[in-house]
Design an enzyme around this catalytic site. Sequence first.
Site, PDB file in Angstrom:
ATOM      1  N   GLN A   1       1.150  -3.931   5.248  1.00 24.45           N
ATOM      2  CA  GLN A   1       0.537  -4.980   5.783  1.00 24.45           C
ATOM      3  C   GLN A   1      -0.543  -4.539   6.752  1.00 24.45           C
ATOM      4  O   GLN A   1      -1.505  -5.537   6.912  1.00 24.45           O
ATOM      5  CB  GLN A   1       1.687  -5.470   6.562  1.00 24.45           C
TER       6      GLN A   1
ATOM      7  N   VAL B   1      -3.358   2.843   1.883  1.00 25.43           N
ATOM      8  CA  VAL B   1      -2.930   4.246   1.988  1.00 25.43           C
ATOM      9  C   VAL B   1      -3.767   5.069   0.661  1.00 25.43           C
ATOM     10  O   VAL B   1      -3.785   4.530  -0.507  1.00 25.43           O
ATOM     11  CB  VAL B   1      -1.619   4.634   1.664  1.00 25.43           C
TER      12      VAL B   1
ATOM     13  N   ASP C   1      11.988  -0.224  11.381  1.00 28.97           N
ATOM     14  CA  ASP C   1      11.282  -0.671  10.382  1.00 28.97           C
ATOM     15  C   ASP C   1      11.930   0.117   9.199  1.00 28.97           C
ATOM     16  O   ASP C   1      10.812   0.551   8.287  1.00 28.97           O
ATOM     17  CB  ASP C   1       9.932  -0.960  10.149  1.00 28.97           C
TER      18      ASP C   1
HETATM   19  N1  LIG Z   1       2.125   9.841   2.687  1.00 27.86           N
HETATM   20  C1  LIG Z   1       2.190   9.066   1.448  1.00 27.86           C
HETATM   21  N2  LIG Z   1       2.243   9.790   0.261  1.00 27.86           N
HETATM   22  C2  LIG Z   1       2.285   8.780  -0.847  1.00 27.86           C
HETATM   23  N3  LIG Z   1       2.411   7.537  -0.650  1.00 27.86           N
HETATM   24  C3  LIG Z   1       2.306   6.953   0.359  1.00 27.86           C
HETATM   25  C4  LIG Z   1       2.246   7.658   1.702  1.00 27.86           C
HETATM   26  N4  LIG Z   1       2.403   6.763   2.563  1.00 27.86           N
HETATM   27  C5  LIG Z   1       2.354   5.632   2.224  1.00 27.86           C
HETATM   28  N5  LIG Z   1       2.275   5.569   0.811  1.00 27.86           N
HETATM   29  C6  LIG Z   1       2.401   4.608  -0.243  1.00 27.86           C
HETATM   30  O1  LIG Z   1       1.595   3.603   0.204  1.00 27.86           O
HETATM   31  C7  LIG Z   1       2.321   2.176   0.721  1.00 27.86           C
HETATM   32  C8  LIG Z   1       2.034   1.540   1.837  1.00 27.86           C
HETATM   33  O2  LIG Z   1       2.181   2.231   2.777  1.00 27.86           O
HETATM   34  P1  LIG Z   1       2.266   1.560   4.275  1.00 27.86           P
HETATM   35  O3  LIG Z   1       2.747   2.608   5.036  1.00 27.86           O
HETATM   36  O4  LIG Z   1       0.723   1.266   4.422  1.00 27.86           O
HETATM   37  O5  LIG Z   1       2.830   0.171   4.493  1.00 27.86           O
HETATM   38  P2  LIG Z   1       4.313  -0.286   3.992  1.00 27.86           P
HETATM   39  O6  LIG Z   1       5.122   0.405   4.746  1.00 27.86           O
HETATM   40  O7  LIG Z   1       4.642  -0.613   2.360  1.00 27.86           O
HETATM   41  O8  LIG Z   1       4.306  -1.569   4.637  1.00 27.86           O
HETATM   42  P3  LIG Z   1       3.896  -2.201   6.153  1.00 27.86           P
HETATM   43  O9  LIG Z   1       2.591  -1.956   6.264  1.00 27.86           O
HETATM   44  O10 LIG Z   1       4.292  -3.380   6.081  1.00 27.86           O
HETATM   45  O11 LIG Z   1       4.706  -1.345   6.940  1.00 27.86           O
HETATM   46  C9  LIG Z   1       3.873   2.726   0.638  1.00 27.86           C
HETATM   47  O12 LIG Z   1       4.661   1.729   0.276  1.00 27.86           O
HETATM   48  C10 LIG Z   1       3.933   4.034  -0.232  1.00 27.86           C
HETATM   49  O13 LIG Z   1       4.171   3.478  -1.671  1.00 27.86           O
END
Ligand SMILES: Nc1ncnc2c1ncn2[C@@H]1O[C@H](COP(=O)(O)OP(=O)(O)OP(=O)(O)O)[C@@H](O)[C@H]1O
Length: 890
Positions: A623, A627, A738
């Site tokens: 949101q 990444v 969360d």
């Molecule tokens: N360190 C990482 N290594 C690999 N993939 C990652 C990593 N961090 C995040 N991701 C991938 O990127 C996606 C988006 O992550 P992000 O933390 O931005 O959002 P989210 O947790 O899915 O949603 P929100 O922003 O609503 O919390 C994750 O669902 C995951 O699949």
Amino acid sequence: MLIDITKEFRKYSKHCHSLKRIIQETESSFEEINNSIQLVDEIKEDLLKTGINQLRPKLEQSPTILVFGQNCRAKASFVNTFLGQNILPSFSSKWRCVTFIYGHTKNIHLTLGHEIEIVERLQAHEKSWTTIPDGDLQRGDNECLLEYCPSLEVELPHIVLKENVKLMVPPDCPPEQLTETLYKYVENVLPIVVYTTSEGVLSDANIQEIRKLKDIYKVPFLVFSVWNGETKTCSTESLTESEQHSLEPENDHEFRNLQNLRDQLIRLGLISDNENVKTVNKGERKSHCLECSLDTLISDKSVNEDFLSHIKNVLRYTVLRLAAKLSEVHNKCLRQFILSAFDMAREIQITPKRIEYAQKVELQLYETLMNIACEQQEEIAVIIQRTLLDMKSNVAEVLEGYNENVTLNRTAKTVTMEIQQLVLSRLNTSVATQIVQSVGCLHESFTGTLQRCLESLEKNCHELEGSVSASDAVRQIVSAAYNIDLNSSSSFSIVHSLMDRLKTLLSTFALPWSSGGQVQCHFQWQLQVATNMIDKLSAYKLAKTISVQFKEHIKSSHESFQSAIRLLEHQLSGQLEQTEEQRIAIRKRHAPRFARLTLESTSLCDLIRYGMPKQLKEIGRGQYGVVSACEPWAGINPCAFKSVVPPDDRHWNDLAMEFFYTRTIPEHPRIVKLRGSVIDYSYGGGTTPAVLLIMERMTRDLYCGLRCGLSWHVRLRIAIDVIEGIRYLHSQGLVHRDIKLKNVLLDARDRAKLTDFGFCIPEAMMSGSIVGTPVHMAPELLSGRYDSKVDVYAFGILFWYICAGQVRLPTHFDQFQNKEQLWNSVRRGMRPECLPNFEVACWNLMEQCWAADPTERPLLGHVQPQLEEIYNSVKNKTFEKLGSSTKTPT
Ligand SMILES: Nc1ncnc2c1ncn2[C@@H]1O[C@H](COP(=O)(O)OP(=O)(O)OP(=O)(O)O)[C@@H](O)[C@H]1O
């Protein structure tokens, strides 16, 4: 190469610019906070100690390449190489200070200090020149370095000088005048020091000079060795390969000279052994560690590249030191803010409880003592009776020692009074001792904790000064009853009141023999007086008097306590209101503002150290950000970054707080550690900076994992990992808020780590905001009054998915049109359904975790061993199965 050098200076000035801006914002933040909260003074003091105001002048220093050396030939060689022209004569001496600065056209003049230009014709003004005429460079015989000696300022349209960089050759001077000379000529600069040599060996004077320079500047040096006296220019980069080859150290003698010089420098501890004589094509060039303070020896054949890396090191080292200092100040202040918010929250929570406790215990104490005062009247009477009998059976003992200290020729009345006094005093001592022994146990159980509690409440209430405090009142209650200070029975209040009472009683006695006149003071008569006295005393009356006194005393002390505690409560509640206002100010304004400054200064440090991460490809979107996988950064491989563009101040603040918490928690195997951050100020055309949060790259998230299918024992292992992660966060005083499938990342072995601390916050800083992902949100989250138990609830829901082994919404939750409908049902008790494949133990755990009442949810420390037990039995069964299926049939 010059372009690269230019870039380094440009980068440096950009970093300085950012630092100046952050310092300015820090100062204005302080201005705003000033007077608004008490802890500011404390922080201000810290700031002064840390020296934030010393950073700004350092940033104003212009980078200046200072060229020192064995002789003018060596210095000229370096300057000419660097500037790419033979501007200084090779064979000359006794130079005045020469400074090269940027000018549109070549120009030369004499100056005194920075401002004053001397109107004096120079030889260079008379005809066109390439090399500065010797006569203009050399000091006149009447010019004294430390008094009057103009400097030569040369303006050149040089690309490096254009970056506000100066090149300076300080005047030749004897070593003993070095400090003073530099003080006079080289002011307020960021020194990039080069020491040039043309001989194979350093003289004692050279060594002395180098040591002094090191002492003065405390920065790494570049030792520049001139080969052959040739001047190689900065344009070697554009030479052809064969031309470059011609510059190689083919001359053994010169190469040996360089080696000798190197050995000498190492021996003297002026350069480090493991580093290097840098020469072209001599092995692989080692990159410099940024914080290194190693000095480098180079030959003029490789001046460009090595000089570049030297400049890079000095500039980065300098700006990094300043940025790190600033970041340290920000971190320190922010930590202080958070800690004081913790203290304030604690005080707000605990003070009413303390008052309540004090009132309760005092009442108990009062009632107990009142009881004792009533009930023990009998006992006291018995004690007195027993004592009187004892005394009567041995009157001689009572009088023991009496005659030793008395004078003769006293009246019968005097002697009688003295004996009566003696009898009373013996009686007092004996009764007091026995009473004290019977009630001494009261001291610790009632008064110790109560006194400490009251003292801590009264500690900050200065307005109470002068009136009877609650703790004084309690002290009075206790001493009124049974003086607790047992050590000195002479100060025992009961004894004194007893004495007074007895004296009153005595005054009513009729003494038949007290007719006056001289009476022979013989012992028998004394015994008679004492016995009569003992006979006349009524134990019952004495005990009654004592009890009445006790009760009166206790009652009046109890009343003073009550009015004191009411006053205290009133004053504390006023103070607590102020404390709450301060806590809100810290939480909403000051801490986020400093968090943002911390994010900026820390990100600047990371940028200086490691540069921008280079994006490879997008791997996920949430949101709040995107990444991406990126090239290894700061040694993290594989590496990813989440880029977030905060749209407004509120988001900036939230992100900054998240950054602070996640960056400061110590590493843990079940947490995706945030390794660094950089801010891309150029993002969105410079209008909306992007923050890149850099972390280790994981393989996938649990959502993907479940969709692809994971075996039951792997899923259980993941559940345990998640619990470990949450427990760790809680142990750090943080609540995640969360927990969900996408925030559980899996590595290549399907071991899990928690990520995304966007809502992660210390309990003391929580404001009750409604955050999270709807299906995982505990009902109390919506009321705004919640604690770390919301993570237990979210784990319950997550565990449902883990046990289901798929990512479809629970059917019970799937029927709603919007989150409000879902929340209403959750509040009424709706939870995910039990699926047929669920083990009873797992279902029970889920149900406990998502209990409506947070206090009924289990501690994760209790859930973990239960899950481990299930996991172990599943694992064993799986292995057994595997074992039997791979058994070869007999
Ligand atoms: N360190 C990482 N290594 C690999 N993939 C990652 C990593 N961090 C995040 N991701 C991938 O990127 C996606 C988006 O992550 P992000 O933390 O931005 O959002 P989210 O947790 O899915 O949603 P929100 O922003 O609503 O919390 C994750 O669902 C995951 O699949």
